[in-house]
Design a protein around this motif. Structure first.
Motif, PDB file in Angstrom:
ATOM      1  N   GLN A   1       0.519  -1.044  -0.092  1.00 25.08           N
ATOM      2  CA  GLN A   1      -0.371  -0.249   0.080  1.00 25.08           C
ATOM      3  C   GLN A   1       1.322   1.006   0.171  1.00 25.08           C
ATOM      4  O   GLN A   1       0.267   2.355  -0.626  1.00 25.08           O
ATOM      5  CB  GLN A   1      -1.160   0.523   0.916  1.00 25.08           C
ATOM      6  CG  GLN A   1      -1.769  -1.284   0.821  1.00 25.08           C
ATOM      7  CD  GLN A   1      -2.752  -1.585   2.352  1.00 25.08           C
ATOM      8  OE1 GLN A   1      -2.125  -1.358   3.308  1.00 25.08           O
ATOM      9  NE2 GLN A   1      -4.377  -2.015   2.580  1.00 25.08           N
TER      10      GLN A   1
ATOM     11  N   TYR B   1      -5.799  -4.249  -6.950  1.00 27.41           N
ATOM     12  CA  TYR B   1      -5.759  -5.201  -5.934  1.00 27.41           C
ATOM     13  C   TYR B   1      -5.147  -5.892  -5.856  1.00 27.41           C
ATOM     14  O   TYR B   1      -3.789  -5.869  -5.464  1.00 27.41           O
ATOM     15  CB  TYR B   1      -7.349  -5.283  -5.389  1.00 27.41           C
ATOM     16  CG  TYR B   1      -6.614  -6.228  -3.590  1.00 27.41           C
ATOM     17  CD1 TYR B   1      -5.942  -5.391  -2.688  1.00 27.41           C
ATOM     18  CD2 TYR B   1      -7.698  -6.972  -3.168  1.00 27.41           C
ATOM     19  CE1 TYR B   1      -6.098  -6.210  -1.666  1.00 27.41           C
ATOM     20  CE2 TYR B   1      -7.536  -7.705  -1.646  1.00 27.41           C
ATOM     21  CZ  TYR B   1      -6.511  -6.896  -1.093  1.00 27.41           C
ATOM     22  OH  TYR B   1      -6.847  -7.051   0.578  1.00 27.41           O
TER      23      TYR B   1
ATOM     24  N   ASP C   1     -11.224  -5.672  -1.916  1.00 28.91           N
ATOM     25  CA  ASP C   1      -9.938  -4.593  -1.711  1.00 28.91           C
ATOM     26  C   ASP C   1      -9.367  -4.846  -0.359  1.00 28.91           C
ATOM     27  O   ASP C   1      -9.709  -6.052   0.769  1.00 28.91           O
ATOM     28  CB  ASP C   1     -10.356  -3.574  -2.213  1.00 28.91           C
ATOM     29  CG  ASP C   1     -10.723  -2.631  -1.379  1.00 28.91           C
ATOM     30  OD1 ASP C   1     -11.342  -2.705  -0.646  1.00 28.91           O
ATOM     31  OD2 ASP C   1     -11.917  -0.753  -1.413  1.00 28.91           O
ATOM     32  N   SER C   2      -8.987  -3.867  -0.183  1.00 28.34           N
ATOM     33  CA  SER C   2      -8.143  -4.484   0.986  1.00 28.34           C
ATOM     34  C   SER C   2      -8.794  -4.308   2.591  1.00 28.34           C
ATOM     35  O   SER C   2      -9.035  -4.336   3.682  1.00 28.34           O
ATOM     36  CB  SER C   2      -6.684  -3.801   1.585  1.00 28.34           C
ATOM     37  OG  SER C   2      -7.202  -2.285   1.571  1.00 28.34           O
ATOM     38  N   SER C   3     -10.125  -3.549   2.505  1.00 32.11           N
ATOM     39  CA  SER C   3     -11.440  -3.112   3.584  1.00 32.11           C
ATOM     40  C   SER C   3     -11.834  -3.760   3.645  1.00 32.11           C
ATOM     41  O   SER C   3     -11.994  -4.593   2.634  1.00 32.11           O
ATOM     42  CB  SER C   3     -12.404  -1.561   2.707  1.00 32.11           C
ATOM     43  OG  SER C   3     -12.247  -1.599   1.829  1.00 32.11           O
ATOM     44  N   THR C   4     -12.585  -3.985   4.929  1.00 32.87           N
ATOM     45  CA  THR C   4     -13.461  -5.513   4.804  1.00 32.87           C
ATOM     46  C   THR C   4     -15.224  -4.321   4.738  1.00 32.87           C
ATOM     47  O   THR C   4     -15.793  -3.192   5.561  1.00 32.87           O
ATOM     48  CB  THR C   4     -13.681  -5.487   6.268  1.00 32.87           C
ATOM     49  OG1 THR C   4     -12.049  -6.173   6.763  1.00 32.87           O
ATOM     50  CG2 THR C   4     -14.647  -7.032   6.904  1.00 32.87           C
ATOM     51  N   GLN C   5     -15.790  -5.106   3.914  1.00 26.82           N
ATOM     52  CA  GLN C   5     -17.533  -4.486   3.814  1.00 26.82           C
ATOM     53  C   GLN C   5     -17.811  -4.653   4.704  1.00 26.82           C
ATOM     54  O   GLN C   5     -18.879  -6.049   4.871  1.00 26.82           O
ATOM     55  CB  GLN C   5     -17.922  -4.478   1.904  1.00 26.82           C
ATOM     56  CG  GLN C   5     -16.987  -3.951   1.457  1.00 26.82           C
ATOM     57  CD  GLN C   5     -17.752  -3.517   0.638  1.00 26.82           C
ATOM     58  OE1 GLN C   5     -18.988  -4.102  -0.080  1.00 26.82           O
ATOM     59  NE2 GLN C   5     -17.386  -3.712  -1.398  1.00 26.82           N
TER      60      GLN C   5
END
Ligand code: SF4
Length: 453
Positions: free
Chosen positions: A64, A73, A422-426
């Motif tokens: 990142q 990603y 992507d690297s986030s958690t929805q």
């Protein structure tokens, strides 16, 4: 980064990316699908190449740091993987660390999406880090059907290619075995342990038998594994709704990147089948054959005889290659399916025919949408109870797939879910999967499931 480091030397893109001799080098393979990467590395080791699979996602923060967030990603993850691996090697080896001892493997694809740019971008980043600017990127391209010429002794190129393909098919089978057994396991956790152990066994088998092309012995060992795996299945657990996965190859097979979506679906009552890796390999060969045929006819019309001959030779080369791949794949699945009901793969020509029949998309455009869209139609025809499209956030081919498939699935009345990552958690992801699985379960109760059981 000082100002001189910001100057991009385009020469570097040709001199330090490409096919390099792997003799006496450490060949670093990024982990995409875990089993496939390990069997591929074992195959290379069998041919005397010091190949290693890099651990993955541990260096995501580094990835990142060196990307802007606009990249796909998988580019971010693989960037982090190589930087983290080299950082650890540097710490481990101290003064004896030499980046020239390594070749980092990052293939590419031609066509209209960004995969062809990963290794260029990563080259620019590596060039900006003084201690890593001599690390070369070993790249194979779809442009020449992932040719291995130049990376090992000429005499072994053909054998390596055949064995590498075979390892891809066997890895697909082990993955399918996992997804077939785990939802029905007698004891929680035993399937994961069993598949991990089986992967290591197959690594040894490939290392030993791969260079001799002793595929029968590899299949014999696989047969023992399958028989053991069948014993894990609890026959009293009733069949579950069957969910098919399509999408971008890295995301749908990289468990950490897709936040273990198959396990989450299983937790909500699914049995899952993911599209295979061999399908992509077959597609690249098929696509080259298709291009050669088009080139042949165009040049014949214009009577450019030199070009006609050139394309004719390509038709022969890629045609033989595709026949071989399909034959080998079929042979493996025939043997496996005589032991357990695993799903096989479709021929790429069949998938192109589906697109033509349904007038949905065209192979001239290329990308994985060529596989995902007909793959979805085929899941529907085979009476799967739902389909999930797994892809990196902003992925172009998968967004096309979604745009075409959503209305189609509404027409077919089959549950469908898009899962961009992507690297986030929805926060709503788990709820969306649960709702999707409720719909799939209703579909299963009304329609039963896959016909070929
Ligand atoms: S397939 Fe999707 S994720 Fe992969 S490079 Fe292309 S746009 Fe990016």
């Amino acid at each position: 980064m000082n100002s001189s480091n910001k100057v991009i030397k385009f020469q570097s893109l040709t001199e330090k990316i490409g096919r390099f001799d792997l003799k006496d080098k450490i060949f670093l393979i990024p982990q995409m699908n875990r089993i496939g990467s390990h069997l591929l590395a074992a195959t290379f080791r069998g041919f005397g190449i010091h190949a290693k699979v890099m651990y993955t996602c541990k260096g995501l923060e580094l990835g990142q740091e060196y990307t802007s967030g606009k990249e796909c990603y998988p580019c971010q993850i693989t960037m982090g993987d190589i930087l983290y691996y080299m950082k650890n090697e540097k710490e481990r080896l101290g003064d004896s660390f030499n980046p020239e001892n390594y070749i980092y493997f990052m293939p590419e694809a031609d066509g209209p999406c960004r995969f062809g740019m990963y290794n260029k971008y990563q080259r620019i980043v590596l060039d900006s880090i003084p201690e890593l600017n001599k690390l070369k990127i070993g790249s194979l391209s779809t442009e020449d059907g992932y040719s291995l010429d130049g990376i090992i002794d000429k005499r072994h190129v053909r054998e390596l290619r055949k064995t590498a393909y075979f390892s891809v098919v066997i890895a697909d089978v082990l993955d399918r075995l996992l997804w077939r057994i785990r939802p029905y396991e007698k004891e929680p956790g035993v399937t994961d342990e069993f598949i991990e152990r089986s992967m290591h066994i197959m690594e040894e088998v490939f290392q030993e038998c791969g260079p001799k092309k002793d595929f029968d012995k590899i299949l014999d060992r696989l047969e023992v594994i399958i028989r053991e795996g069948k014993g894990i299945i609890d026959p009293d657990i009733p069949k579950k709704p069957l969910i098919g996965i399509v999408g971008e190859i890295y995301l749908r097979t990289h468990v950490q990147a897709n936040q273990d979506i198959i396990r989450v679906l299983e937790r909500y009552g699914a049995e899952v089948l993911n599209a295979s890796i061999a399908e992509w390999v077959n597609y690249t060969t098929y696509d080259k054959l298709r291009d050669a045929r088009i080139g042949f006819w165009l040049n014949l019309k214009k009577l450019r005889l030199g070009k006609v001959k050139e394309h004719f030779n390509k038709i022969l080369d890629f045609g033989i290659e595709l026949l071989y791949q399909e034959f080998k794949q079929k042979q493996v699945y025939r043997r496996v399916r005589s032991l357990i009901d695993l799903s096989g793969d479709h021929k790429i020509a069949h998938l192109e025919n589906i697109l033509r029949e349904e007038d949905l998309f065209n192979f001239d455009i290329g990308t994985e949408a060529c596989l995902s869209i007909p793959g979805i139609v085929e899941y529907v025809r085979e009476k799967f109870n739902g389909v999930v499209n797994v892809y990196p956030f902003t992925c172009m081919p998968s967004t096309i797939t979604s745009a075409i498939s959503r209305p189609l699935m509404t027409k077919y009345k089959v549950p469908y879910l898009d899962t961009p990552y992507d690297s986030s958690t929805q926060p709503g992801r788990e709820a969306a999967i649960r709702t999707f699985m409720y719909q799939a379960d209703q579909h299963f109760k009304r329609n039963g499931r896959k016909m070929k059981d």
